[in-house]
Design a protein around this motif. Structure first.
Motif, PDB file in Angstrom:
ATOM      1  N   VAL A   1     -40.281  -5.795  63.995  1.00 50.99           N
ATOM      2  CA  VAL A   1     -40.161  -7.218  63.655  1.00 50.99           C
ATOM      3  C   VAL A   1     -41.383  -7.639  62.848  1.00 50.99           C
ATOM      4  N   MET A   2     -41.144  -8.289  61.722  1.00 50.45           N
ATOM      5  CA  MET A   2     -42.265  -8.861  60.957  1.00 50.45           C
ATOM      6  C   MET A   2     -42.087 -10.373  60.934  1.00 50.45           C
ATOM      7  N   PRO A   3     -43.128 -11.133  61.242  1.00 53.02           N
ATOM      8  CA  PRO A   3     -42.961 -12.590  61.237  1.00 53.02           C
ATOM      9  C   PRO A   3     -42.753 -13.102  59.820  1.00 53.02           C
ATOM     10  N   ALA A   4     -42.169 -14.296  59.720  1.00 55.00           N
ATOM     11  CA  ALA A   4     -41.859 -14.878  58.406  1.00 55.00           C
ATOM     12  C   ALA A   4     -43.108 -14.982  57.531  1.00 55.00           C
ATOM     13  N   VAL A   5     -44.256 -15.181  58.179  1.00 52.75           N
ATOM     14  CA  VAL A   5     -45.504 -15.380  57.445  1.00 52.75           C
ATOM     15  C   VAL A   5     -45.863 -14.155  56.586  1.00 52.75           C
ATOM     16  N   ALA A   6     -45.281 -12.995  56.908  1.00 59.02           N
ATOM     17  CA  ALA A   6     -45.587 -11.766  56.155  1.00 59.02           C
ATOM     18  C   ALA A   6     -45.226 -11.924  54.679  1.00 59.02           C
ATOM     19  N   SER A   7     -44.256 -12.801  54.396  1.00 57.72           N
ATOM     20  CA  SER A   7     -43.838 -12.951  52.991  1.00 57.72           C
ATOM     21  C   SER A   7     -44.903 -13.673  52.163  1.00 57.72           C
ATOM     22  N   ALA A   8     -45.890 -14.269  52.835  1.00 52.63           N
ATOM     23  CA  ALA A   8     -46.935 -15.004  52.099  1.00 52.63           C
ATOM     24  C   ALA A   8     -48.187 -14.153  51.840  1.00 52.63           C
ATOM     25  N   VAL A   9     -48.110 -12.864  52.178  1.00 51.03           N
ATOM     26  CA  VAL A   9     -49.276 -11.994  51.952  1.00 51.03           C
ATOM     27  C   VAL A   9     -49.470 -11.807  50.447  1.00 51.03           C
ATOM     28  N   PRO A  10     -50.700 -11.978  49.942  1.00 49.25           N
ATOM     29  CA  PRO A  10     -50.924 -11.833  48.499  1.00 49.25           C
ATOM     30  C   PRO A  10     -50.593 -10.429  48.004  1.00 49.25           C
ATOM     31  N   ALA A  11     -50.162 -10.335  46.764  1.00 51.65           N
ATOM     32  CA  ALA A  11     -49.848  -9.034  46.157  1.00 51.65           C
ATOM     33  C   ALA A  11     -51.095  -8.147  46.203  1.00 51.65           C
ATOM     34  N   GLY A  12     -50.868  -6.857  46.290  1.00 53.66           N
ATOM     35  CA  GLY A  12     -51.997  -5.916  46.263  1.00 53.66           C
ATOM     36  C   GLY A  12     -52.448  -5.495  47.643  1.00 53.66           C
ATOM     37  N   ILE A  13     -51.973  -6.194  48.679  1.00 51.27           N
ATOM     38  CA  ILE A  13     -52.320  -5.796  50.054  1.00 51.27           C
ATOM     39  C   ILE A  13     -51.170  -4.961  50.602  1.00 51.27           C
ATOM     40  N   THR A  14     -51.495  -3.808  51.176  1.00 51.56           N
ATOM     41  CA  THR A  14     -50.467  -2.923  51.736  1.00 51.56           C
ATOM     42  C   THR A  14     -50.054  -3.431  53.107  1.00 51.56           C
ATOM     43  N   SER A  15     -48.746  -3.591  53.317  1.00 55.42           N
ATOM     44  CA  SER A  15     -48.237  -3.992  54.643  1.00 55.42           C
ATOM     45  C   SER A  15     -47.519  -2.808  55.275  1.00 55.42           C
ATOM     46  N   VAL A  16     -47.820  -2.507  56.536  1.00 53.60           N
ATOM     47  CA  VAL A  16     -47.088  -1.448  57.253  1.00 53.60           C
ATOM     48  C   VAL A  16     -46.729  -1.947  58.654  1.00 53.60           C
ATOM     49  N   THR A  17     -45.736  -1.292  59.247  1.00 50.10           N
ATOM     50  CA  THR A  17     -45.389  -1.568  60.648  1.00 50.10           C
ATOM     51  C   THR A  17     -45.658  -0.282  61.438  1.00 50.10           C
ATOM     52  N   PRO A  18     -45.748  -0.367  62.759  1.00 48.44           N
ATOM     53  CA  PRO A  18     -45.986   0.847  63.553  1.00 48.44           C
ATOM     54  C   PRO A  18     -44.889   1.896  63.347  1.00 48.44           C
ATOM     55  N   ALA A  19     -43.670   1.462  62.987  1.00 47.70           N
ATOM     56  CA  ALA A  19     -42.585   2.437  62.796  1.00 47.70           C
ATOM     57  C   ALA A  19     -42.770   3.236  61.512  1.00 47.70           C
ATOM     58  N   GLY A  20     -43.440   2.651  60.533  1.00 44.21           N
ATOM     59  CA  GLY A  20     -43.620   3.338  59.258  1.00 44.21           C
ATOM     60  C   GLY A  20     -44.980   4.010  59.134  1.00 44.21           C
ATOM     61  N   TYR A  21     -45.954   3.539  59.887  1.00 48.11           N
ATOM     62  CA  TYR A  21     -47.323   4.071  59.832  1.00 48.11           C
ATOM     63  C   TYR A  21     -47.370   5.484  60.424  1.00 48.11           C
ATOM     64  N   ARG A  22     -48.105   6.385  59.798  1.00 49.44           N
ATOM     65  CA  ARG A  22     -48.267   7.738  60.355  1.00 49.44           C
ATOM     66  C   ARG A  22     -49.717   8.045  60.742  1.00 49.44           C
ATOM     67  N   ASN A  23     -50.667   7.811  59.796  1.00 49.01           N
ATOM     68  CA  ASN A  23     -52.087   8.078  60.091  1.00 49.01           C
ATOM     69  C   ASN A  23     -52.950   7.296  59.118  1.00 49.01           C
ATOM     70  N   PRO A  24     -54.275   7.206  59.378  1.00 55.58           N
ATOM     71  CA  PRO A  24     -55.134   6.370  58.530  1.00 55.58           C
ATOM     72  C   PRO A  24     -55.160   6.822  57.072  1.00 55.58           C
ATOM     73  N   ASP A  25     -54.948   8.124  56.812  1.00 53.47           N
ATOM     74  CA  ASP A  25     -55.036   8.612  55.428  1.00 53.47           C
ATOM     75  C   ASP A  25     -54.008   7.957  54.518  1.00 53.47           C
ATOM     76  N   GLU A  26     -52.951   7.412  55.113  1.00 50.03           N
ATOM     77  CA  GLU A  26     -51.900   6.805  54.283  1.00 50.03           C
ATOM     78  C   GLU A  26     -52.260   5.390  53.839  1.00 50.03           C
ATOM     79  N   LEU A  27     -53.299   4.818  54.441  1.00 42.72           N
ATOM     80  CA  LEU A  27     -53.683   3.453  54.051  1.00 42.72           C
ATOM     81  C   LEU A  27     -54.838   3.505  53.056  1.00 42.72           C
ATOM     82  N   PRO A  28     -54.909   2.518  52.152  1.00 43.74           N
ATOM     83  CA  PRO A  28     -56.049   2.489  51.234  1.00 43.74           C
ATOM     84  C   PRO A  28     -57.351   2.274  52.003  1.00 43.74           C
ATOM     85  N   GLN A  29     -58.452   2.669  51.402  1.00 42.79           N
ATOM     86  CA  GLN A  29     -59.750   2.366  52.019  1.00 42.79           C
ATOM     87  C   GLN A  29     -59.912   0.843  52.072  1.00 42.79           C
TER      88      GLN A  29
END
Ligand SMILES: Cc1cc2nc3c(=O)[nH]c(=O)nc-3n(C[C@H](O)[C@H](O)[C@H](O)COP(=O)(O)OP(=O)(O)OC[C@H]3O[C@@H](n4cnc5c(N)ncnc54)[C@H](O)[C@@H]3O)c2cc1C
Length: 410
Positions: free
Chosen positions: A135-163
């Motif tokens: 579940v992602m709250p409605a507010v997620a749609s207001a995240v500025p472009a360029g920020i990576t959004s993940v959920t626990p179901a899609g996340y695998r390990n820290p290497d997949e996220l930008p520094q």
């Protein structure tokens, strides 16, 4: 169209437990699974995840953990292997690669359509998972472009996220575990904390779940609680599957994770946090102490209590355009996906209305949901009792139906 007495949708532990109980009552059935047995453990768990329930609690009807480490915590691959072994050992009639696309009432039973053809069944058990979709709250749609959004179901390990900095939204089991992992990977982490269930890993030298099991807390029935709707929406316990390790907000703060209140909104790229953090922490401490009171009363002696949660100054705003945050983890819960259900059992919010897993449509059952029949219903350890209860109901439904037919024929 093939005929069977019962179609079970989903071959996770719930569907397999139901299959075992139906087989024990000689009820002819099939388990339809869109992928393979234990699909959610194969595809929706991050790499480092371990069960938060100890191995001895991995108990299913006619089966249980038999390894050498009853007090350890299985990883997702081990859970998958265990469920595969359970399916094999119990001879569960699983049809993999079969996605159910609709369930409709037909005569005195149901037509279950799949991408591999249709089935007719007198009864249907929905075991397709309480945590099918993050579940992602409605507010997620207001995240500025360029920020990576993940959920626990899609996340695998820290290497997949930008520094760069991470905002983890949600401080239940997934949120605290991912905040800890990402912080250890060297990233500055801010954790937005709403209502949560604080839990020490051990209490008086035993796993907290040992006490909750022994004192009967996990067996509390759905018809015994004052506010069942609320009980069914209680967040998951703040636990991590690591022997003796308590991962609560105090542990995270000491390690350097910054706490904020609940994420209330994002306006013009600025995240706004509720000022209620001290209150939600005080409430979580209070509820933890109530649980420990229950355990003490059962044990007949008091134990040493965890220190209260320490709340330092928490930010009320965080400018997401400043470059400080490069990713957001939405650890904001999960929901079932029963969008393919074509029977009138959904409430206003699209949830299946049920009484302990028994729906208003005769012969249609639901399994694996939070507090379905007991506090432990959504845990692996909860499936045995719930599946046995629903099997008893299903068998009496079949008997009544057969009796009715005989009466009509005579
Ligand atoms: C991150 C996480 C950690 C957890 N940790 C623990 C823990 O430590 N201990 C514990 O006891 N519990 C834990 N749980 C809770 C629970 O045990 C799991 O959610 C478990 O996967 C639920 O099993 P299930 O059989 O009810 O559903 P699932 O495992 O989700 O199985 C449902 C099955 O149905 C299939 N399916 C769905 N839709 C269809 C369709 N239309 N047609 C055919 N098949 C379909 C899916 O492919 C899936 O295989 C955890 C849950 C999560 C999300």
């Amino acid at each position: 169209m093939p005929d069977t007495t019962t179609v079970i949708v989903g071959a996770g532990h719930s569907g397999l437990a139901m299959s075992y109980c139906l087989a024990a009552q000689s009820v002819d059935h099939v388990v339809l699974e869109r992928a393979d047995v234990a699909n959610s453990w194969r595809t929706q768990r991050w790499d480092s995840l371990r069960l938060l329930t100890p191995n001895w609690m991995t108990r299913l009807p006619g089966y249980g953990y038999q390894g050498a480490d009853p007090d350890g915590y299985l990883d997702a691959k081990q859970v998958t292997a265990l469920l595969e072994d359970y399916a094999r050992a119990s001879g569960a009639p699983v049809l993999g690669g079969t996605t159910v696309t609709s369930v409709r009432a037909a005569g005195d039973g149901y037509v279950v359509r799949t991408d591999q053809g249709s089935w007719h069944a007198l009864t249907v058990v929905l075991a397709s998972g309480a945590a099918a979709v993050p579940v992602m709250p409605a507010v997620a749609s207001a995240v500025p472009a360029g920020i990576t959004s993940v959920t626990p179901a899609g996340y695998r390990n820290p290497d997949e996220l930008p520094q760069g900095g991470v905002l983890v939204v949600g401080a239940s089991a997934s949120g605290i575990q991912l905040a800890d992992e990402l912080h250890r990977s060297g990233r500055p982490v801010t954790l937005a904390v709403g209502e949560h269930v604080r839990m020490p890993r051990t209490y008086r030298d035993r796993d907290i779940l040992w006490w909750m099991d022994a004192a009967g807390v996990l067996d509390q029935r759905y018809d015994e609680v004052d506010d069942l709707v609320r009980a069914r929406h209680v967040p998951s316990m703040q636990l991590v599957g690591s022997p003796g390790r308590t991962l609560d907000l105090n542990a995270l703060t000491s390690a350097g994770v910054r706490l904020a209140g609940r994420l209330a909104g994002i306006q013009d790229g600025v995240a706004q946090f509720s000022g209620s953090l001290p209150n939600v922490c005080a409430l979580a401490d209070l509820k933890l102490n109530r649980l420990l009171d229950t355990i003490d009363a059962w044990a007949g002696m008091p134990g040493e209590r965890p220190a209260p949660t320490i709340v330092r100054t928490a930010p009320l705003r965080l400018d997401l355009r400043s470059g400080e945050i490069s990713s957001i983890v939405w650890a904001t819960g999960f929901r079932p996906d029963l969008s393919w259900l074509d029977v009138p059992v959904l409430d206003r919010k699209g949830r299946v209305a049920h009484d302990g897993g028994v729906t208003a449509c005769p012969g249609l059952y639901l399994l694996g949901m939070p507090f379905l029949r007991r506090r432990k219903s959504s845990l692996i350890d909860g499936a045995a009792n719930d599946a046995a209860d629903l099997t008893a109901h299903l068998v009496s439904h079949l008997d009544a139906r057969a009796g009715g037919r005989e009466r009509r024929a005579s």
